[in-house]
Write a protein that holds these residues in place. Structure first.
Motif, PDB file in Angstrom:
ATOM      1  N   ALA A  13     -36.186 -16.759 -26.881  1.00 27.35           N
ATOM      2  CA  ALA A  13     -36.458 -15.336 -27.111  1.00 27.35           C
ATOM      3  C   ALA A  13     -37.055 -14.691 -25.856  1.00 27.35           C
ATOM      4  CB  ALA A  13     -37.396 -15.166 -28.305  1.00 27.35           C
ATOM      5  N   HIS A  14     -37.953 -15.417 -25.202  1.00 27.82           N
ATOM      6  CA  HIS A  14     -38.582 -14.878 -23.990  1.00 27.82           C
ATOM      7  C   HIS A  14     -37.559 -14.702 -22.876  1.00 27.82           C
ATOM      8  CE1 HIS A  14     -41.440 -14.265 -20.739  1.00 27.82           C
ATOM      9  NE2 HIS A  14     -40.856 -15.256 -20.080  1.00 27.82           N
ATOM     10  N   ASN A  15     -36.753 -15.725 -22.637  1.00 32.98           N
ATOM     11  CA  ASN A  15     -35.772 -15.642 -21.556  1.00 32.98           C
ATOM     12  C   ASN A  15     -34.720 -14.573 -21.813  1.00 32.98           C
ATOM     13  OD1 ASN A  15     -37.002 -17.539 -20.006  1.00 32.98           O
ATOM     14  ND2 ASN A  15     -35.505 -19.160 -20.346  1.00 32.98           N
ATOM     15  N   ILE A  16     -34.383 -14.360 -23.079  1.00 28.21           N
ATOM     16  CA  ILE A  16     -33.418 -13.299 -23.403  1.00 28.21           C
ATOM     17  C   ILE A  16     -33.979 -11.942 -23.001  1.00 28.21           C
ATOM     18  CG2 ILE A  16     -32.278 -12.069 -25.295  1.00 28.21           C
ATOM     19  CD1 ILE A  16     -31.889 -14.781 -26.666  1.00 28.21           C
ATOM     20  N   GLU A  17     -35.270 -11.719 -23.279  1.00 30.93           N
ATOM     21  CA  GLU A  17     -35.876 -10.442 -22.905  1.00 30.93           C
ATOM     22  C   GLU A  17     -35.905 -10.274 -21.394  1.00 30.93           C
ATOM     23  OE1 GLU A  17     -36.614  -7.927 -24.951  1.00 30.93           O
ATOM     24  OE2 GLU A  17     -35.648  -9.272 -26.394  1.00 30.93           O
ATOM     25  N   VAL A  18     -36.215 -11.352 -20.669  1.00 27.40           N
ATOM     26  CA  VAL A  18     -36.220 -11.280 -19.203  1.00 27.40           C
ATOM     27  C   VAL A  18     -34.811 -11.028 -18.683  1.00 27.40           C
ATOM     28  CG1 VAL A  18     -36.685 -12.565 -17.081  1.00 27.40           C
ATOM     29  CG2 VAL A  18     -38.229 -12.792 -19.033  1.00 27.40           C
ATOM     30  N   LEU A  19     -33.827 -11.685 -19.288  1.00 29.90           N
ATOM     31  CA  LEU A  19     -32.425 -11.517 -18.898  1.00 29.90           C
ATOM     32  C   LEU A  19     -31.977 -10.074 -19.097  1.00 29.90           C
ATOM     33  CD1 LEU A  19     -29.583 -12.602 -18.205  1.00 29.90           C
ATOM     34  CD2 LEU A  19     -29.383 -13.348 -20.582  1.00 29.90           C
ATOM     35  N   VAL A  20     -32.277  -9.523 -20.249  1.00 27.35           N
ATOM     36  CA  VAL A  20     -31.877  -8.140 -20.548  1.00 27.35           C
ATOM     37  C   VAL A  20     -32.578  -7.163 -19.605  1.00 27.35           C
ATOM     38  CG1 VAL A  20     -31.951  -6.331 -22.307  1.00 27.35           C
ATOM     39  CG2 VAL A  20     -31.309  -8.664 -22.946  1.00 27.35           C
ATOM     40  N   LYS A  21     -33.862  -7.439 -19.335  1.00 22.63           N
ATOM     41  CA  LYS A  21     -34.608  -6.575 -18.418  1.00 22.63           C
ATOM     42  C   LYS A  21     -34.008  -6.604 -17.018  1.00 22.63           C
ATOM     43  CE  LYS A  21     -39.102  -6.902 -18.619  1.00 22.63           C
ATOM     44  NZ  LYS A  21     -39.631  -5.590 -19.028  1.00 22.63           N
ATOM     45  N   SER A  22     -33.515  -7.776 -16.607  1.00 26.32           N
ATOM     46  CA  SER A  22     -32.997  -7.951 -15.243  1.00 26.32           C
ATOM     47  C   SER A  22     -31.589  -7.413 -15.062  1.00 26.32           C
ATOM     48  CB  SER A  22     -32.987  -9.446 -14.899  1.00 26.32           C
ATOM     49  OG  SER A  22     -34.254 -10.038 -15.097  1.00 26.32           O
ATOM     50  N   ALA A  23     -30.832  -7.322 -16.147  1.00 33.00           N
ATOM     51  CA  ALA A  23     -29.402  -7.007 -16.062  1.00 33.00           C
ATOM     52  C   ALA A  23     -29.070  -5.733 -15.283  1.00 33.00           C
ATOM     53  CB  ALA A  23     -28.813  -6.931 -17.476  1.00 33.00           C
ATOM     54  N   ARG A  66     -26.324   0.761 -19.272  1.00 29.04           N
ATOM     55  CA  ARG A  66     -26.702   0.639 -20.693  1.00 29.04           C
ATOM     56  C   ARG A  66     -25.733  -0.279 -21.437  1.00 29.04           C
ATOM     57  NH1 ARG A  66     -30.586   4.097 -22.358  1.00 29.04           N
ATOM     58  NH2 ARG A  66     -31.079   5.889 -21.015  1.00 29.04           N
ATOM     59  N   ARG A  67     -24.451  -0.117 -21.164  1.00 33.54           N
ATOM     60  CA  ARG A  67     -23.469  -0.922 -21.889  1.00 33.54           C
ATOM     61  C   ARG A  67     -23.581  -2.403 -21.510  1.00 33.54           C
ATOM     62  NH1 ARG A  67     -20.182   3.648 -20.497  1.00 33.54           N
ATOM     63  NH2 ARG A  67     -19.305   2.466 -18.740  1.00 33.54           N
ATOM     64  N   THR A  68     -23.627  -2.679 -20.209  1.00 36.00           N
ATOM     65  CA  THR A  68     -23.676  -4.086 -19.804  1.00 36.00           C
ATOM     66  C   THR A  68     -24.983  -4.744 -20.257  1.00 36.00           C
ATOM     67  OG1 THR A  68     -24.446  -3.380 -17.608  1.00 36.00           O
ATOM     68  CG2 THR A  68     -22.099  -3.902 -17.855  1.00 36.00           C
ATOM     69  N   GLN A  69     -26.066  -4.001 -20.256  1.00 32.81           N
ATOM     70  CA  GLN A  69     -27.334  -4.539 -20.731  1.00 32.81           C
ATOM     71  C   GLN A  69     -27.225  -4.917 -22.214  1.00 32.81           C
ATOM     72  OE1 GLN A  69     -30.723  -1.814 -20.525  1.00 32.81           O
ATOM     73  NE2 GLN A  69     -31.990  -3.473 -19.698  1.00 32.81           N
ATOM     74  N   ALA A  70     -26.590  -4.047 -22.988  1.00 29.69           N
ATOM     75  CA  ALA A  70     -26.408  -4.335 -24.413  1.00 29.69           C
ATOM     76  C   ALA A  70     -25.421  -5.482 -24.630  1.00 29.69           C
ATOM     77  CB  ALA A  70     -25.920  -3.084 -25.147  1.00 29.69           C
ATOM     78  N   GLN A 121     -43.467  -0.756 -19.636  1.00 27.41           N
ATOM     79  CA  GLN A 121     -42.683   0.476 -19.599  1.00 27.41           C
ATOM     80  C   GLN A 121     -42.432   0.919 -18.157  1.00 27.41           C
ATOM     81  OE1 GLN A 121     -44.544   3.857 -21.479  1.00 27.41           O
ATOM     82  NE2 GLN A 121     -42.590   4.878 -21.818  1.00 27.41           N
ATOM     83  N   ILE A 122     -43.461   0.832 -17.320  1.00 29.86           N
ATOM     84  CA  ILE A 122     -43.302   1.181 -15.904  1.00 29.86           C
ATOM     85  C   ILE A 122     -42.282   0.262 -15.248  1.00 29.86           C
ATOM     86  CG2 ILE A 122     -44.464   1.174 -13.659  1.00 29.86           C
ATOM     87  CD1 ILE A 122     -47.014   2.068 -15.166  1.00 29.86           C
ATOM     88  N   GLN A 123     -42.362  -1.017 -15.591  1.00 30.89           N
ATOM     89  CA  GLN A 123     -41.428  -1.988 -15.027  1.00 30.89           C
ATOM     90  C   GLN A 123     -39.998  -1.683 -15.465  1.00 30.89           C
ATOM     91  OE1 GLN A 123     -41.246  -6.371 -16.263  1.00 30.89           O
ATOM     92  NE2 GLN A 123     -42.485  -6.492 -14.408  1.00 30.89           N
ATOM     93  N   ASP A 124     -39.825  -1.402 -16.757  1.00 32.84           N
ATOM     94  CA  ASP A 124     -38.482  -1.103 -17.266  1.00 32.84           C
ATOM     95  C   ASP A 124     -37.910   0.156 -16.617  1.00 32.84           C
ATOM     96  OD1 ASP A 124     -38.642  -3.298 -18.889  1.00 32.84           O
ATOM     97  OD2 ASP A 124     -39.133  -2.187 -20.716  1.00 32.84           O
ATOM     98  N   VAL A 125     -38.743   1.183 -16.501  1.00 35.30           N
ATOM     99  CA  VAL A 125     -38.280   2.434 -15.881  1.00 35.30           C
ATOM    100  C   VAL A 125     -37.940   2.201 -14.415  1.00 35.30           C
ATOM    101  CG1 VAL A 125     -38.995   4.748 -15.176  1.00 35.30           C
ATOM    102  CG2 VAL A 125     -39.504   3.942 -17.486  1.00 35.30           C
ATOM    103  N   SER A 126     -38.753   1.401 -13.737  1.00 37.73           N
ATOM    104  CA  SER A 126     -38.500   1.115 -12.322  1.00 37.73           C
ATOM    105  C   SER A 126     -37.196   0.348 -12.143  1.00 37.73           C
ATOM    106  CB  SER A 126     -39.663   0.321 -11.726  1.00 37.73           C
ATOM    107  OG  SER A 126     -40.872   1.045 -11.816  1.00 37.73           O
ATOM    108  N   ILE A 127     -36.960  -0.614 -13.017  1.00 39.77           N
ATOM    109  CA  ILE A 127     -35.721  -1.389 -12.945  1.00 39.77           C
ATOM    110  C   ILE A 127     -34.518  -0.485 -13.147  1.00 39.77           C
ATOM    111  CG2 ILE A 127     -34.342  -3.165 -14.118  1.00 39.77           C
ATOM    112  CD1 ILE A 127     -37.020  -4.561 -14.740  1.00 39.77           C
ATOM    113  N   ARG A 128     -34.598   0.372 -14.158  1.00 43.59           N
ATOM    114  CA  ARG A 128     -33.471   1.265 -14.431  1.00 43.59           C
ATOM    115  C   ARG A 128     -33.269   2.253 -13.271  1.00 43.59           C
ATOM    116  NH1 ARG A 128     -30.508   1.717 -18.669  1.00 43.59           N
ATOM    117  NH2 ARG A 128     -31.918   0.434 -19.906  1.00 43.59           N
ATOM    118  N   ALA A 129     -34.380   2.703 -12.675  1.00 46.28           N
ATOM    119  CA  ALA A 129     -34.259   3.615 -11.539  1.00 46.28           C
ATOM    120  C   ALA A 129     -33.584   2.927 -10.359  1.00 46.28           C
ATOM    121  CB  ALA A 129     -35.648   4.118 -11.129  1.00 46.28           C
TER     122      ALA A 129
END
Length: 382
Positions: free
Chosen positions: A199-209, A174-178, A149-157
């Motif tokens: 499945a793992h790489n998709i989650e990393v990809l979405v997190k990085s977007a 939000r749109r491009t991530q989706a 959660q901290i990582q996701d919030v930091s990425i979005r920030a």
């Protein structure tokens, strides 16, 4: 039923103990130390071992030493069986790690009571261990979730830093991530993409977007917020944002105590998401499969969002015009299979656009193009 292993080189003792204990437990018998070690390592794994002290080849003390030295058998309680007065054997055995000692001739009530006591102690100990492991696992899961959660919030920030510099991008992240998730899910079973889009790489990809345009923090305001078409010189500066973003993420990755997978993919996306399938993109002019898959997906997601979005330098395109541009870009701007995936999930893309529409923007299908619109910038900015 608990499993007992009886080890004794005397057939009479094996028979007596087996007859006494088999009505209550699953009993296995062996007549030597080496066979005892083999039985302790095989299934069903014994819950308790009754071990004769005096045996040829390997005595009970030696067997106990081997059992305790092996992590797989170290937690199995051992009751020594002695033909002599048990006091000396018990003292030495307990010092070595035995749980108890019984003497011959056997007294059935004593044997049954001590076997029962050791099995109950083992069951209680196993329960405590399992409970400890469960609590430890829950704590690990909690901390992992908190770290994610901290990582996701930091990425979005961090991603929002670019949006703060270019406030009209609104819900672009939000749109491009989706969009990227939607494309990745559609292509995950495609022969060209399946090996990468796990499945793992998709989650990393979405997190990085969300970090794809972080390099815009390094672009001057008079270029980033210019309400009109960029000059050739300004466009050269604008295009530097992809390299600036990649360099910033690469430095962050180097500064981390250990490599972070999502930063590696984020750098890849930031660096290459403006490359084009035919090699006419920037900053490296890569073509075809030389462009990383992550960047190919972001390229389409980014352009589609830019086409629909209303910006200071352009009005948003109607949906049908945006779809036409995406279709025309098949094989030139975009990987053909990525375009096919887009149209397979077209309705989902439009639903995402509507769900995360900017607050002050009209619906995409109500927009009309401006006569002064510059599609080339729309397709290369977000």
């Amino acid at each position: 039923m608990a499993t007992l292993l009886i080890v004794d080189d005397t057939p009479a003792s094996l028979s007596l103990l087996s007859d006494l204990l088999s009505p209550l437990h699953r009993v296995r018998t062996v007549d030597s130390g080496p066979r005892a070690l083999q039985a302790a390592a095989s299934q069903p794994r014994p819950d308790l071992i009754l071990l004769d002290l005096v045996m040829p080849e390997m005595d009970g003390y030696q067997v106990l030493g081997h059992l305790l030295a092996d992590p797989a058998s170290a937690d199995i309680p051992v009751i020594f069986v002695s033909a002599l007065d048990c006091s000396d054997d018990e003292e030495r055995g307990l010092a070595l790690g035995a749980a108890d000692c019984i003497s011959k001739p056997f007294r059935p009530a004593i044997v049954l009571a001590r076997v029962k006591a050791q099995l109950e102690l083992k069951a209680a100990r196993d329960l405590l261990v399992r409970d400890h492991h469960c609590k430890l696992q829950r704590e690990i899961d909690r901390r992992m979730a908190e770290n994610r959660q901290i990582q996701d919030v930091s990425i979005r920030a961090l991603g929002r830093l670019a949006e703060i510099r270019d406030p009209e991008t609104g819900n672009h992240l939000r749109r491009t991530q989706a969009y990227v998730r939607t494309l990745a899910m559609e292509l995950s079973s495609h022969p060209r993409f399946a090996a990468f889009l796990t499945a793992h790489n998709i989650e990393v990809l979405v997190k990085s977007a969300p970090l794809h345009d972080i390099g815009k923090v390094g672009i001057a305001d008079h270029i980033l917020r210019k309400p009109g078409k960029l000059t050739a010189e300004e466009w050269v500066e604008m295009k530097k944002h992809s390299l600036l973003g990649a360099q910033a993420i690469e430095q962050a990755d180097k500064d981390a105590e250990r490599p972070l997978e999502f930063l590696s993919m984020a750098r890849e996306i930031a660096h290459y998401h403006h490359e084009k399938w035919d090699g006419s993109g920037y900053p490296e002019g890569l073509a075809g499969d030389a462009i990383p898959i992550s960047a190919r997906l972001m390229a389409l997601a980014d352009v589609f969002d830019a086409l629909l979005a209303q910006r200071v330098y352009k009005a948003g395109l109607p949906v049908e015009d945006a779809l036409r541009i995406i279709r025309e870009g098949r094989g030139s701007h975009f990987d053909p299979d990525v375009v096919d995936a887009f149209f397979s999930r077209q309705d989902e893309f439009l639903a995402i656009a509507a769900r995360h529409a900017d607050g002050d923007a009209r619906r995409a299908d109500e927009r009309t193009p401006s006569p002064t619109q510059t599609p080339s910038r729309a397709e290369n900015s977000s």
